[in-house]
Design a protein around this motif. Structure first.
Motif, PDB file in Angstrom:
ATOM      1  N   GLN A 106       0.717  -1.091  -0.118  1.00 20.53           N
ATOM      2  CA  GLN A 106      -0.212   0.042   0.311  1.00 20.53           C
ATOM      3  C   GLN A 106       0.967   1.382  -0.170  1.00 20.53           C
ATOM      4  O   GLN A 106       0.842   2.405  -0.707  1.00 20.53           O
ATOM      5  N   ILE A 107       1.706   2.015   1.064  1.00 18.78           N
ATOM      6  CA  ILE A 107       2.784   2.877   1.146  1.00 18.78           C
ATOM      7  C   ILE A 107       3.548   2.804  -0.464  1.00 18.78           C
ATOM      8  O   ILE A 107       3.772   3.886  -0.934  1.00 18.78           O
ATOM      9  N   GLY A 108       3.984   1.227  -0.537  1.00 19.91           N
ATOM     10  CA  GLY A 108       4.831   1.470  -1.658  1.00 19.91           C
ATOM     11  C   GLY A 108       3.648   2.497  -2.826  1.00 19.91           C
ATOM     12  O   GLY A 108       4.633   2.890  -4.238  1.00 19.91           O
ATOM     13  N   HIS A 109       2.925   1.678  -3.424  1.00 19.40           N
ATOM     14  CA  HIS A 109       2.183   2.411  -4.606  1.00 19.40           C
ATOM     15  C   HIS A 109       1.857   3.739  -4.127  1.00 19.40           C
ATOM     16  O   HIS A 109       1.805   4.550  -5.479  1.00 19.40           O
ATOM     17  N   ARG A 110       1.277   4.179  -2.837  1.00 21.43           N
ATOM     18  CA  ARG A 110       0.769   5.767  -3.058  1.00 21.43           C
ATOM     19  C   ARG A 110       2.196   6.591  -2.984  1.00 21.43           C
ATOM     20  O   ARG A 110       1.870   7.509  -3.275  1.00 21.43           O
ATOM     21  N   ASP A 111       3.769   6.013  -2.535  1.00 21.54           N
ATOM     22  CA  ASP A 111       4.238   7.054  -2.602  1.00 21.54           C
ATOM     23  C   ASP A 111       5.062   6.612  -4.322  1.00 21.54           C
ATOM     24  O   ASP A 111       5.311   8.194  -4.794  1.00 21.54           O
ATOM     25  N   ALA A 112       4.454   6.076  -4.686  1.00 20.61           N
ATOM     26  CA  ALA A 112       5.640   5.483  -6.117  1.00 20.61           C
ATOM     27  C   ALA A 112       4.065   6.565  -6.917  1.00 20.61           C
ATOM     28  O   ALA A 112       4.833   7.881  -7.546  1.00 20.61           O
ATOM     29  N   ALA A 113       2.820   6.137  -6.372  1.00 19.80           N
ATOM     30  CA  ALA A 113       1.376   7.221  -6.778  1.00 19.80           C
ATOM     31  C   ALA A 113       1.942   9.033  -6.965  1.00 19.80           C
ATOM     32  O   ALA A 113       1.161   9.464  -7.924  1.00 19.80           O
ATOM     33  N   ARG A 114       3.242   9.477  -6.260  1.00 20.15           N
ATOM     34  CA  ARG A 114       2.959  10.821  -5.842  1.00 20.15           C
ATOM     35  C   ARG A 114       4.558  11.353  -7.641  1.00 20.15           C
ATOM     36  O   ARG A 114       4.020  12.334  -7.949  1.00 20.15           O
ATOM     37  N   TYR A 115       4.847  10.699  -8.142  1.00 18.40           N
ATOM     38  CA  TYR A 115       5.211  10.320  -9.412  1.00 18.40           C
ATOM     39  C   TYR A 115       4.514  10.122 -10.281  1.00 18.40           C
ATOM     40  O   TYR A 115       5.381  10.565 -11.871  1.00 18.40           O
ATOM     41  N   GLY A 116       3.908   8.902 -10.879  1.00 17.90           N
ATOM     42  CA  GLY A 116       3.508   8.469 -11.611  1.00 17.90           C
ATOM     43  C   GLY A 116       2.724   7.589 -11.653  1.00 17.90           C
ATOM     44  O   GLY A 116       1.931   7.079 -10.184  1.00 17.90           O
ATOM     45  N   ILE A 117       3.291   6.104 -12.299  1.00 16.38           N
ATOM     46  CA  ILE A 117       2.501   4.715 -12.079  1.00 16.38           C
ATOM     47  C   ILE A 117       3.190   3.755 -11.623  1.00 16.38           C
ATOM     48  O   ILE A 117       4.633   3.901 -12.088  1.00 16.38           O
ATOM     49  N   PRO A 118       2.984   3.649 -10.625  1.00 14.07           N
ATOM     50  CA  PRO A 118       3.936   2.500 -10.170  1.00 14.07           C
ATOM     51  C   PRO A 118       3.867   1.415 -10.970  1.00 14.07           C
ATOM     52  O   PRO A 118       3.504   0.479 -11.721  1.00 14.07           O
ATOM     53  N   ALA A 119       5.158   0.375 -11.000  1.00 11.65           N
ATOM     54  CA  ALA A 119       5.739  -0.571 -11.943  1.00 11.65           C
ATOM     55  C   ALA A 119       5.106  -1.564 -11.077  1.00 11.65           C
ATOM     56  O   ALA A 119       4.527  -2.196 -10.264  1.00 11.65           O
ATOM     57  N   LYS A 120       3.687  -2.351 -12.196  1.00  8.67           N
ATOM     58  CA  LYS A 120       2.981  -3.725 -11.574  1.00  8.67           C
ATOM     59  C   LYS A 120       4.161  -4.598 -11.590  1.00  8.67           C
ATOM     60  O   LYS A 120       3.667  -5.918 -13.103  1.00  8.67           O
ATOM     61  N   ILE A 121       5.790  -5.082 -11.267  1.00  6.38           N
ATOM     62  CA  ILE A 121       6.037  -6.370 -11.040  1.00  6.38           C
ATOM     63  C   ILE A 121       6.389  -6.558  -9.670  1.00  6.38           C
ATOM     64  O   ILE A 121       6.718  -6.242  -8.947  1.00  6.38           O
ATOM     65  N   GLY A 122       5.768  -7.397  -9.484  1.00  2.00           N
ATOM     66  CA  GLY A 122       6.392  -8.500  -8.436  1.00  2.00           C
ATOM     67  C   GLY A 122       7.451  -8.452  -8.182  1.00  2.00           C
ATOM     68  O   GLY A 122       7.944 -10.199  -8.615  1.00  2.00           O
ATOM     69  N   TYR A 123       7.719  -7.828  -7.392  1.00  2.00           N
ATOM     70  CA  TYR A 123      10.065  -8.200  -7.536  1.00  2.00           C
ATOM     71  C   TYR A 123      10.420  -8.483  -5.933  1.00  2.00           C
ATOM     72  O   TYR A 123      10.184  -8.080  -4.608  1.00  2.00           O
ATOM     73  N   PHE A 124      10.671  -9.813  -6.610  1.00  3.06           N
ATOM     74  CA  PHE A 124      11.778 -10.448  -5.380  1.00  3.06           C
ATOM     75  C   PHE A 124      12.852 -11.348  -5.768  1.00  3.06           C
ATOM     76  O   PHE A 124      13.249 -12.453  -5.879  1.00  3.06           O
TER      77      PHE A 124
END
Length: 921
Positions: A106-124
Motif C-alpha cells: 500500500q505505502i509503496g504504491h502510494r509513494d510511487a503514485a506521487r511521481y507517476g504510475i507504480p511499476a506492476k512488477i512482483g519483484y523478489f
C-alpha cells in the motif's frame, strides 16, 4: 541461435540498505550511485531506463541527502526512464506478517503514485524463499507476474547456480497459490547479475556473450532472453550503450536492447501464446535441493530481533489500528500520518539482511532503535485511542460505590471471543504538585492512602478474585493538550484478575471499589479454590500438568484423554555455521536436560492462575574449539567445516515458568536464559507421539501443510522450517499446537515421536556468505527470553479453536483505568460482530482517502465458507475490496430493525477477503 532472439538487458542495482556495511555507509554509496544515474540519463539518451529495485524507500533515502535533485528525479520517473515501485521496501517473506506485507504494498504504491504510475512488477530478487500466498497478493495488487531468485532452483556460495533438482522445465513458469490465483513466475536462473558489467572491447565481449547466451537459452522458454545488468550495490554501467553496440556487431542474429520489465513482459507474453509452461504450487522453499543453501536458519539468527518485530507488528495491526478505528466511530480523527510513520519505521527493519539477522553488528544495533521508535508511536496511538473510547463509555454503573470507585476497561482487539488473565497498574489517589504543597507533605499524604478493604467487581456487581500488589508511592505526570505538564505523586497498585468471554473487538468494564455498604461480598464458588493441586501439579477444567524432577512435564488433555509426555526438555548442540545456516559439528551428540535435577517451586497459586518455576543450572561447552575461527578466516564453506566444541564448560542458567489459567485450554511457558556460551543452538522439545505424515504451520495468510520427511534430494541432516504464530502436529483424534511469540524456527524431528523442536537461541560469530565478517554480538550472550503456549485439541486445530487461541496469544491485552462518568457508549458496545467457520480475522482500519472501514480476514481452510458480518452502525455501502483497498463489487446488505446492518459474503478456499464499509452519517 534463432535469428529472432532478443536479449533484453535491464539495468538495475539490488540495494540492500544495510548488510556487510552499516546503513549510513551504504547510504553514502547510494547517494553517489543516484547522482551518477541522473547524470547518465541526462548525458546519454541511449541509456533508456533503470529499475530502482522495486522499493520506493530508495527515493526517500536519496532525497534526504539530495533534496535539490527532486525535480530531476521526478522528470526521469515521469518519462519512464527510472521505474519505481511497487514496494516500499524489499522485505523478507517468511519473517514478516501478512499485514506488514500489505502495508508495504500500500505505502509503496502510494509513494510511487506521487511521481507517476507504480511499476506492476512482483519483484523478489533475493528473497530467502517465497510464501504460498504471494500469487494472491500479487493478483489483488493488479500484478500478474513474479520475478524471483530463490525457492525453486538452488543457489550456493557466492550465489553460484547449480544444475539439477530444477522443478520447472524453464525459467518461466506458472505459479499457483493455494486459492487458485496464478501469476507468471520468472526465475533469475542465472541470478540477477547475469548481464552485469557487459564488456565493450570485442574480444572480451565475444567470450562474455558466447557464455551468457548459452546459459540463458538453457532455461528460457522463448527467444526473449533476460539479462540483469546489475547486482548488489552495483554502480551504474555508464558505457552500456556502447557495450550493446559491440554485442550487436558480434551477434547480428540477436537483437540487443536496453530494455525494461514492462517491455520484456509484453514481448514474453506474445512468445508464450500457445506454449505450455510447468506449474509450481504453493510455497517456494528450495525443498527439492540438498538443503545446504536454503538460508532457513536466518529464522533463528538473533532471535531477539524476531521477538521485537512480532511485538511491533502485533501492536500496530492487532491493537493500535482496531482501537483507532473504534475511536474513529466515536468521532475521533483517525491518525493516518502517524500510522504511516510507525509502519515505515518498522518496515525499515524488514529487508532480508535486516530482519533475518544476517548483517554486521552495527546494523542490528540500529534495528533495535527502530523497533523501539515504532513501538513508542504505536503505544502512543493505543493510549490516545483507548482514552477516547474510555471517555465515551458510560461507567456510572459504579456510582453507587462512592467517590473511591476506580473503573477499569479491558479491550479485546482480536477477532474472537477472548478470556484470560490481565494486569493493570492503577493510581488509587493522586496529589498534584500544582496544589502548592511541599513535596514531603505530598509524599506523606500518598503514603497514608489506605489500599485495604477493596474488592474487584464487574459491571453487573459480581465480585471477582483479584491479586493486589501495592507498588507504593510513585511519581507520574500528565501532558494535557492545553496546559503545561502536570507532575504528581500517587499511590499505585497492580491488579491481576481473570476476564471471561469478552466479545471479539469488544470490551468489558470492571472496578476496584470499597465494600458496598460495608457488607463483605463472598467470592463465587468457582473462584474460591486454587489451580495448584499439589507442589508439582496444575489443573483446570481441561488440562492437568505434572512436573518431573528434571523439569520436564506431562500434559493431559482431559477432553480427549491424550497424554503428552517428556515435554519441555531442553536440547543444546554446537553450531559451527553462520548467521545464514546452522551446522552441527560432525559426530556430536546433542546435550539435553533429561535427568538433570531441577529446582522447582510454586510461584503463584490463585483461583484464576497457578504457576510453577523451574530452574536448571546446566554445564555446556563454552564455545567451538579454535579450529572454527581458522575455518572462518579461510572462508571454508560451512558444510565442509571440521571444528568441534570446546572441552571447557560454562554454566547455562534456564528459568522456566509454567502457568495455567482457569479459563485457558492451553499452558504457557515463559523462559529466561542467561546465555554464557558461544557457537551453539538451544531448543525446547515437545514430543507429540502422534501418528502423522504431515504437519501444519502458520504462514502468511495461510495454514500450510508440510511433509514430515524432506524430499529425496535433501542431504542436510537438519530440516528446520519457518513458522509465524504456531506449528501443529495432529493425529486422528488428538493434536498439539505449539504457539509462540517471535520464535520463527522449528523442526519436526524424525525420532519416531514426531517431536516439535522450537529454536530458542542460536549463537554464532560470523555473518557468512561471500567473505569473513565477524559478528560477536550474534552470539547473543546474556539474558534472553522466550514465550510459548501449548494448546492440545481433538485433532482439528481450526474447528477446535486451537489456532484462534494461538493467534490471540500473540496479541497483548489493552487495559485502561478511567473514572466514574456518564457516556454515550454502553459497556457492552460492540461496533462489529462477525462469524464464519474457518475464517481468521486479520485487520480493521480506516481508508485514508474515503474514510471507509476496511476489514480483512483470510480463510484458513481449503473449503468455501460464508462470512456473516453485523455492523452496530447503519451502513450506506458494503463492497469487496483488494489489499490495495480499491473499491470493488458492491455486496448485498440488510438493515435490521435496531438500526444495525447485516452482510453475508461467500469466501473461497484460502481466500484473503477485504470488505469496505461506508457508514451512514
Amino acid at each position: 541461435m534463432n535469428r529472432h532472439t532478443t536479449a533484453h538487458v535491464i539495468s538495475h542495482t539490488h540495494w540492500d540498505r544495510e548488510w556487510y556495511l552499516p546503513y549510513e555507509k551504504h547510504h553514502m554509496r547510494l547517494v553517489s550511485l543516484m547522482d551518477t544515474l541522473l547524470d547518465t540519463l541526462e548525458r546519454d539518451q541511449d541509456y533508456r531506463s533503470f529499475y530502482l529495485d522495486g522499493q520506493t524507500i530508495i527515493l526517500e533515502d536519496y532525497l534526504q541527502v539530495r533534496p535539490d535533485q527532486q525535480k530531476r528525479l521526478e522528470q526521469y520517473i515521469r518519462e519512464g526512464r527510472i521505474i519505481i515501485g511497487p514496494w516500499y521496501i524489499l522485505q523478507d517473506a517468511f519473517l514478516t506478517s501478512g499485514e506488514a506485507n500489505i502495508r508495504n504494498m500500500q505505502i509503496g504504491h502510494r509513494d510511487a503514485a506521487r511521481y507517476g504510475i507504480p511499476a506492476k512488477i512482483g519483484y523478489f530478487p533475493d528473497t530467502f524463499g517465497l510464501v504460498g500466498q504471494i500469487p494472491q497478493l500479487m493478483v489483488q495488487s493488479g500484478i500478474n507476474n513474479v520475478f524471483f531468485g530463490r525457492g525453486v532452483k538452488p543457489t550456493g556460495f557466492n550465489n553460484t547456480v547449480a544444475d539439477g533438482g530444477y522443478e520447472s522445465s524453464f525459467s518461466e513458469m506458472i505459479w499457483r497459490g493455494p486459492d487458485g490465483s496464478e501469476v507468471l513466475g520468472i526465475l533469475f536462473a542465472n541470478w540477477y547479475s547475469n548481464g552485469n558489467e557487459v564488456p565493450v572491447e570485442e574480444q572480451e565481449a565475444r567470450s562474455f556473450w558466447d557464455r551468457k547466451l548459452s546459459d540463458a537459452e538453457k532455461y528460457a522458454a522463448t527467444n526473449e532472453l533476460l539479462y540483469m545488468n546489475g547486482c548488489d550495490h552495483q554502480p551504474i554501467q555508464r558505457d552500456l550503450a556502447e557495450a550493446l553496440r559491440t554485442a550487436g556487431k558480434l551477434h547480428p542474429e540477436v537483437q540487443f536492447i536496453h530494455s525494461n520489465f514492462p517491455d520484456y513482459l509484453e514481448a514474453l507474453a506474445q512468445q508464450l501464446q500457445g506454449k505450455e509452461l510447468s506449474s509450481v504450487q504453493g510455497e517456494l522453499r528450495s525443498q527439492r535441493t540438498d538443503g545446504w543453501g536454503t538460508l532457513v536458519n536466518t529464522a533463528s539468527a538473533r532471535v531477539y530481533l524476531k521477538q521485537m518485530n512480532q511485538r511491533g507488528q502485533a501492536l500496530l495491526e492487532k491493537v493500535a489500528e482496531p482501537l483507532a478505528a473504534a475511536a474513529h466511530l466515536l468521532g475521533q480523527r483517525y491518525p493516518h500520518h502517524l500510522f504511516t510513520y510507525a509502519w515505515k519505521t518498522l518496515m525499515q527493519n524488514h529487508p532480508h539482511d535486516s530482519i533475518c539477522g544476517c548483517s554486521v553488528d552495527e546494523v542490528h544495533r540500529e534495528m533495535v532503535t527502530r523497533f523501539d521508535k515504532s513501538r513508542h508511536v504505536a503505544e502512543t496511538l493505543v493510549e490516545e485511542s483507548s482514552r477516547a473510547i474510555a471517555d465515551a463509555v458510560d461507567t456510572s454503573v459504579f456510582a453507587g460505590y462512592g467517590e473511591e470507585a476506580l473503573p477499569v476497561i479491558v479491550f479485546n482487539t482480536t477477532g474472537w471471543v477472548r478470556s484470560g488473565t490481565v494486569s493493570i497498574d492503577i493510581d488509587v489517589e493522586r496529589h498534584y504538585f500544582r496544589d502548592g504543597r511541599p513535596l514531603d507533605e505530598i509524599a506523606g499524604l500518598v503514603e497514608a492512602v489506605d489500599v485495604s478493604g477493596r474488592i474487584l467487581v464487574d459491571s453487573d456487581g459480581r465480585r471477582l478474585a483479584c491479586g493486589v500488589e501495592d507498588l507504593g508511592t510513585q511519581f507520574g505526570y500528565d501532558l494535557p493538550d492545553d496546559r503545561f505538564r502536570q507532575p504528581y505523586m500517587c499511590r499505585r497498585v497492580r491488579l491481576t484478575f481473570e476476564v471471561e468471554q469478552i466479545p471479539a473487538l469488544g470490551m468489558a468494564l470492571y472496578a476496584w471499589v470499597r465494600e458496598k455498604h460495608g457488607k463483605p461480598q463472598a467470592l463465587p464458588a468457582a473462584a474460591a479454590g486454587s489451580l495448584l493441586k499439589n507442589q508439582r501439579t496444575l489443573e483446570n477444567e481441561w488440562l492437568q500438568i505434572e512436573v518431573a524432577d528434571d523439569g520436564s512435564f506431562t500434559l493431559l488433555d482431559k477432553k480427549t484423554g491424550q497424554l503428552y509426555r517428556d515435554l519441555g526438555i531442553y536440547e543444546d548442540t554446537g553450531d559451527i555455521g553462520n548467521e545464514y545456516m546452522y551446522r552441527q559439528p560432525d559426530g556430536e551428540q546433542a546435550l539435553t536436560t533429561r535427568g538433570l535435577a531441577a529446582e522447582i517451586q510454586v510461584l503463584e497459586a490463585t483461583p484464576y492462575r497457578a504457576a510453577l518455576q523451574i530452574k536448571h543450572r546446566w554445564e555446556v561447552p563454552c564455545s567451538a574449539d579454535e579450529v572454527l575461527e581458522r575455518e572462518q578466516r579461510e572462508l571454508v564453506w560451512y558444510p565442509h567445516r571440521k571444528a568441534q566444541r570446546s572441552n571447557e564448560l560454562v554454566t547455562l542458567d534456564i528459568t522456566t515458568v509454567i502457568s495455567l489459567s482457569r479459563s485457558s485450554a492451553g499452558v504457557e511457558l515463559d523462559i529466561t536464559m542467561n546465555n554464557t556460551a558461544k557457537d551453539h543452538r538451544l531448543r525446547v522439545l515437545f514430543p507429540t507421539d502422534l501418528e502423522a505424515d504431515v504437519h501444519q504451520a502458520d504462514s502468511m495468510f495461510e495454514i500450510v501443510d508440510r511433509d514430515q520427511t524432506p524430499a529425496p534430494e535433501w542431504e542436510n541432516p537438519s530440516n528446520t522450517q519457518h513458522q509465524q504464530a504456531f506449528v501443529d502436529v495432529s493425529g486422528a483424534n488428538a493434536g498439539l499446537t505449539v504457539a509462540n511469540r517471535g520464535l520463527q524456527e522449528y523442526e519436526i524431528l524424525r525420532d519416531g515421536r514426531n517431536t516439535v523442536a522450537v529454536t530458542l537461541l542460536r549463537s554464532v560469530g560470523e555473518l557468512g556468505d561471500w567473505g569473513w565478517f565477524p559478528t560477536p554480538e550474534a552470539q547473543c550472550l546474556g539474558r534472553q527470553t522466550a514465550n510459548l503456549k501449548l494448546i492440545p485439541h481433538s485433532g482439528d486445530g481450526i474447528a477446535s479453536g486451537s489456532y484462534a487461541d494461538a493467534y490471540q496469544y500473540q496479541v497483548p491485552w489493552t487495559v485502561r483505568q478511567t473514572d466514574v462518568h456518564s457516556g454515550s457508549v454502553q459497556p457492552n458496545y460492540i461496533p462489529l460482530q462477525w462469524e464464519a467457520p474457518g475464517l481468521a480475522f486479520s485487520s480493521l482500519k480506516v481508508n485514508e482517502k474515503t474514510g471507509d472501514l476496511m476489514i480483512r480476514w483470510f480463510n484458513m481452510t481449503r473449503e468455501q465458507t460464508l462470512l456473516k458480518l453485523v455492523s452496530e452502525r447503519p451502513v450506506e455501502q458494503v463492497y469487496r475490496s483488494t489489499i490495495l483497498e480499491e473499491r470493488g463489487q458492491e455486496t448485498e446488505r440488510q438493515s435490521r430493525d435496531n438500526g444495525s446492518t447485516e452482510v453475508r459474503q461467500p469466501v473461497g478456499p484460502c481466500e484473503i477477503v477485504t470488505l469496505g464499509l461506508k457508514l451512514e452519517n
